[in-house]
Design a protein around this motif. Structure first.
Motif, PDB file in Angstrom:
ATOM      1  N   ALA A 156       4.030   9.442  -2.584  1.00  0.00           N
ATOM      2  CA  ALA A 156       3.072   8.758  -2.179  1.00  0.00           C
ATOM      3  C   ALA A 156       2.186   8.339  -2.688  1.00  0.00           C
ATOM      4  O   ALA A 156       0.843   7.479  -1.968  1.00  0.00           O
ATOM      5  CB  ALA A 156       3.006   9.681  -1.020  1.00  0.00           C
ATOM      6  N   GLN A 157       2.018   8.516  -4.012  1.00  0.00           N
ATOM      7  CA  GLN A 157       0.355   8.400  -4.398  1.00  0.00           C
ATOM      8  C   GLN A 157       0.334   7.106  -5.195  1.00  0.00           C
ATOM      9  O   GLN A 157      -0.290   5.986  -5.323  1.00  0.00           O
ATOM     10  CB  GLN A 157      -0.298   9.348  -5.101  1.00  0.00           C
ATOM     11  N   GLN A 158       1.853   6.529  -5.150  1.00  0.00           N
ATOM     12  CA  GLN A 158       2.084   5.063  -6.281  1.00  0.00           C
ATOM     13  C   GLN A 158       1.716   4.431  -5.128  1.00  0.00           C
ATOM     14  O   GLN A 158       2.380   3.913  -4.260  1.00  0.00           O
ATOM     15  CB  GLN A 158       3.320   5.455  -6.843  1.00  0.00           C
ATOM     16  N   ARG A 159       1.252   2.998  -6.020  1.00  0.00           N
ATOM     17  CA  ARG A 159       1.209   2.194  -5.123  1.00  0.00           C
ATOM     18  C   ARG A 159       3.306   1.036  -5.095  1.00  0.00           C
ATOM     19  O   ARG A 159       3.232   0.220  -3.930  1.00  0.00           O
ATOM     20  CB  ARG A 159       0.443   0.737  -5.849  1.00  0.00           C
TER      21      ARG A 159
ATOM     22  N   GLN B 205      -0.796  17.361   3.262  1.00  0.00           N
ATOM     23  CA  GLN B 205      -1.695  17.809   2.096  1.00  0.00           C
ATOM     24  C   GLN B 205      -1.247  19.374   2.576  1.00  0.00           C
ATOM     25  O   GLN B 205      -0.537  20.321   2.046  1.00  0.00           O
ATOM     26  CB  GLN B 205      -2.430  18.420   1.934  1.00  0.00           C
TER      27      GLN B 205
ATOM     28  N   ALA C 244       5.175  14.011  -2.782  1.00  0.00           N
ATOM     29  CA  ALA C 244       3.564  13.995  -3.044  1.00  0.00           C
ATOM     30  C   ALA C 244       3.179  12.966  -3.555  1.00  0.00           C
ATOM     31  O   ALA C 244       2.423  11.936  -4.044  1.00  0.00           O
ATOM     32  CB  ALA C 244       2.869  15.669  -3.208  1.00  0.00           C
ATOM     33  N   GLN C 245       4.261  13.051  -5.089  1.00  0.00           N
ATOM     34  CA  GLN C 245       3.911  12.076  -5.889  1.00  0.00           C
ATOM     35  C   GLN C 245       4.302  10.713  -6.091  1.00  0.00           C
ATOM     36  O   GLN C 245       3.053   9.424  -5.844  1.00  0.00           O
ATOM     37  CB  GLN C 245       4.337  12.775  -7.219  1.00  0.00           C
TER      38      GLN C 245
ATOM     39  N   GLY D 180       0.494   7.253   1.541  1.00  0.00           N
ATOM     40  CA  GLY D 180      -0.300   8.200   1.410  1.00  0.00           C
ATOM     41  C   GLY D 180       0.396   9.380   2.081  1.00  0.00           C
ATOM     42  O   GLY D 180       0.766   9.452   2.333  1.00  0.00           O
ATOM     43  N   TRP D 181      -0.571  10.560   1.597  1.00  0.00           N
ATOM     44  CA  TRP D 181      -0.865  11.897   1.895  1.00  0.00           C
ATOM     45  C   TRP D 181      -1.587  12.371   2.576  1.00  0.00           C
ATOM     46  O   TRP D 181      -3.220  13.157   1.573  1.00  0.00           O
ATOM     47  CB  TRP D 181      -0.575  12.383  -0.219  1.00  0.00           C
ATOM     48  N   ASP D 182      -1.823  12.803   3.814  1.00  0.00           N
ATOM     49  CA  ASP D 182      -2.741  12.622   4.447  1.00  0.00           C
ATOM     50  C   ASP D 182      -2.707  14.212   4.456  1.00  0.00           C
ATOM     51  O   ASP D 182      -2.688  14.637   3.832  1.00  0.00           O
ATOM     52  CB  ASP D 182      -2.884  12.196   5.493  1.00  0.00           C
TER      53      ASP D 182
ATOM     54  N   THR E 191       1.118  -0.931  -0.201  1.00  0.00           N
ATOM     55  CA  THR E 191      -0.163  -0.011   0.518  1.00  0.00           C
ATOM     56  C   THR E 191       1.006   1.490   0.390  1.00  0.00           C
ATOM     57  O   THR E 191       1.451   1.515   0.485  1.00  0.00           O
ATOM     58  CB  THR E 191      -1.218   0.045   1.431  1.00  0.00           C
ATOM     59  N   ALA E 192       0.606   2.308  -0.783  1.00  0.00           N
ATOM     60  CA  ALA E 192       1.209   3.467  -0.769  1.00  0.00           C
ATOM     61  C   ALA E 192       1.530   4.146   0.411  1.00  0.00           C
ATOM     62  O   ALA E 192      -0.265   3.981   1.255  1.00  0.00           O
ATOM     63  CB  ALA E 192       0.460   4.951  -1.422  1.00  0.00           C
TER      64      ALA E 192
END
Ligand SMILES: [Zn+2]
Ligand SMILES: [Zn+2]
Length: 682
Positions: free
Chosen positions: A323-326, A235, A320-321, A229-231, A226-227
């Motif tokens: 963190a969105q990737q799996r 943000q 940020a990028q 994330g960027w909570d 799981t990534a």
């Protein structure tokens, strides 16, 4: 019979790391001379060694060498404990060669030349052999998701090792965790060893490793793919840091420092709460640079501020990028510095000087001493500063660090018992002189340093620099920042095969120029630049003397180095000749050599553009006037003529994005432009 296989695997190099070279050499000498202890082993595998001097050393199974008991007076380590291991190895070798026991022993013996991995250690059984509390501490550290690089076994001489955020662990024996060495103060049997085992297990989940691998340790409950994330907190912090950077671009130095500093401080606290170590470190350096600008410090350089501001934007953007990737190529946590602890106390640190850099401003003056840690091959930094009035009578070179004059310290090797190292490689040592011993820096002092820190020639260094991933994805090192005096990677390079040419003085920029060129005229050279500095007024003369051959033939130089248009440019802070080490900025004064005047290096459209961007950041885009924008227009033209069409088109963007409707794109446009031009000018 129990052969204590764990002890048979310990090579002399491993014993030197686990104890120290002196004890190992002494033990080898004694055994070679036939001075050996009487050995016996009991049913539990505890070896007892009885020495002629009456001392008795005992080494039970699972016990580290340091925790072994000896009846002598030494508390931590002694020659009896080291001799016990070497004597046992000799005894086992003799036993193995006896025909009657050969077959039985042969079965028990593990082939020391076979590959193995620390992933083979079972965590559940480690819990029963490690001191109480260590597993709990490891579990807590694991929750922070530290980023760890594991180096698989690569032959008997290079055992498996792991680089943790704050320390490194080497595994010297496949059967025994007790012989894993950590460079933290505990020295082994610590939580770091457990984390290293966990990292190997995670890295080899799908099969054995062939090459070093960097990963973020999963917490126990996190699924593996799981990534992160960027909570919303991430943000919000990202947006607020971007807002700060935009304000810097718009208003430059026109904003009152006190307000900006307070804003940076608030963001640093939030970055710390978020665990973003490298973001916090970049914000700290930003504040330091803005203060240096205000104080007219010699440490301030407009290009350094540009690189820092653009690098901070890019680091957050790429995190940020990712963190969105799996399954990102690089963990976002590594880019942000998550899981990296503030400071670690180190055991027995040895450091080899790589030179020193001095600075001064209206109120203070200071020194940065750069060091190589031969154990980890990393560059560390010691920084001190003193109020100006108090030092009016003491030359900077006579100021004391750890009880020793700076002039002497910066041309030495240091062995210190009490040191701490922070994440960015800043080292502090105990102030008392008795904790820190010095040895002079010999002409061979850098020979034990290896790649990537030390490169065999300029061509290898240029190739290494060209291969590096963008700095904003890498750990932030103090040696490559403001502390080192120039924001670029720090390296040592051998220049045995080169000779100085075109040594001259540029009176406009007050800088010494010299080219080191290959004697056979082939291959890539190294350009040395050294600006005059009020804090080190004799450095240029000393450097000119070195280049003249006054101190012997030049062998190696150390300093911040970068590629400019394919050429290597270095600001040297230390030089080794075949007779001595010279640290120009702390070296005693020498008679000046008359130097021919040289013209400043011809500028290029790309360097002009970088300087223009740095100037805009200084003054603020909002405060650019008609004449400023006309100069930008000329540069656009220059870039077009030189064939840099993309950069030329983008250089028009900042002005266009100043209108309110476009304002939201301004930060991205100007940052992307600066990154592009930096990249092209390498
Ligand atoms: Zn002893
Ligand atoms: Zn440790």
């Amino acid at each position: 019979m129990n052969l204590r296989q764990d002890l048979l695997e310990l090579t002399p190099a491993a014993l030197m790391a686990l104890a120290n070279p002196g004890f190992v050499k002494r033990a080898q000498k004694d055994l070679a001379a036939g001075i050996a202890p009487a050995l016996d082993i009991d049913a539990s595998g505890t070896i007892r060694a009885t020495y002629d001097d009456g001392c008795i050393a005992r080494l039970p199974v699972g016990c580290t060498l340091r925790d072994a008991q000896c009846s002598c007076t030494a508390t931590a380590m002694c020659r009896h404990r080291v001799t016990l291991v070497l004597a046992w190895q000799a005894h086992a070798a003799a036993t193995l060669s006896a025909p009657s026991t050969e077959r039985a022993a042969g079965r028990a013996q593990v082939d020391a030349d076979a590959a193995w991995s620390p992933a083979q250690f079972d965590l559940a059984s480690l819990a029963s052999v490690l001191p109480p509390g260590v597993m709990d501490q490891a579990a807590r550290l694991r929750q922070d998701g530290p980023v760890i690089t594991v180096y698989p076994w690569a032959g008997a001489a290079s055992p498996p090792s792991a680089q943790l955020p704050m320390c490194s662990v080497r595994f010297f024996a496949r059967g025994s965790i007790a012989h894993a060495r950590c460079d933290c103060r505990q020295g082994g049997n610590c939580a770091h060893v457990v984390l290293a085992v966990m990292a190997f297990a995670q890295a080899e989940h799908l099969g054995p490793l062939q090459s070093p691998h960097t990963l973020q340790l999963h917490s126990v409950d996190a699924a593996s793919d799981t990534a992160s994330g960027w909570d919303t907190a991430a943000q919000a912090l990202h947006a607020d840091i971007d807002a700060l950077l935009l304000a810097l671009w718009l208003d430059g130095g026109a904003q009152p420092l006190i307000a900006v500093a307070a804003r940076i401080q608030a963001l640093r606290s939030r970055a710390q709460a978020q665990g973003w170590c490298w973001i916090e470190d970049a914000l700290a350096e930003l504040r330091q640079l803005l203060q240096a600008r205000q104080a007219r410090s010699t440490r301030f350089a407009p290009l350094a501020l540009l690189d820092l501001v653009v690098g901070l934007w890019a680091r957050l953007q790429s995190a940020a990028q990712l963190a969105q990737q799996r399954a990102p190529a690089l963990p976002a946590a590594q880019v942000l510095g998550i899981g990296i602890k503030g400071e670690v106390a180190l055991d027995r640190l040895r450091l080899v000087s790589l030179g020193a850099s001095l600075w001064s401003d209206e109120r203070e003056q200071g020194a940065t001493v750069l060091w190589a840690d031969p154990d980890t091959q990393s560059v560390t930094v010691m920084a001190r500063q003193w109020p100006r009035e108090a030092t009016a009578t003491t030359p900077l070179g006579e100021r004391r660090i750890a009880g020793h004059p700076l002039r002497q310290l910066a041309a030495s090797q240091v062995i210190t018992q009490r040191a701490t190292r922070s994440a960015n490689g800043t080292v502090s040592v105990a102030a008392q002189r008795q904790h820190t011993g010095l040895l002079p820096l010999s002409p061979r002092a850098w020979d034990e340093l290896g790649a990537p820190l030390r490169q065999p020639d300029p061509a290898a260094l240029a190739a290494h620099l060209a291969r590096q991933p963008p700095a904003f994805t890498q750990p932030r090192l103090a040696a490559a920042g403001v502390a080192g005096g120039a924001p670029a990677a720090f390296h040592v390079v051998q220049v045995d095969a080169l000779q100085p040419a075109h040594v001259g003085w540029d009176p406009i920029t007050q800088t010494l120029h010299a080219d080191l060129v290959a004697r056979d005229g082939q291959g890539i050279g190294l350009r040395l630049l050294h600006p005059h500095r009020a804090a080190a007024p004799d450095a240029v003369d000393v450097l000119a003397r070195v280049l003249e051959g006054h101190y012997g033939a030049l062998r190696a130089v150390a300093g911040n180095v970068c590629l400019q248009g394919g050429a290597l440019v270095m600001q040297p802070v230390a030089l080794l000749t075949d007779t001595q080490a010279v640290v120009p900025q702390v070296h005693p004064a020498v008679a000046a050599l008359p130097l021919p005047a040289v013209a400043p290096a011809a500028s290029t459209p790309l360097l002009d553009t970088l300087e223009q961007l740095a100037l805009m950041l200084q003054q603020g885009l909002r405060h650019q006037h008609g004449g400023d924008w006309e100069r930008v227009q000329e540069q656009i033209h220059g870039l077009q003529l030189a064939g840099y069409r993309q950069a030329a088109a983008q250089l028009g963007h900042p002005r266009a994005a100043l209108v309110p409707a476009q304002r939201s794109t301004l930060l991205q446009r100007v940052s992307v432009l600066a990154l592009l031009v930096r990249d092209l000018s390498a």
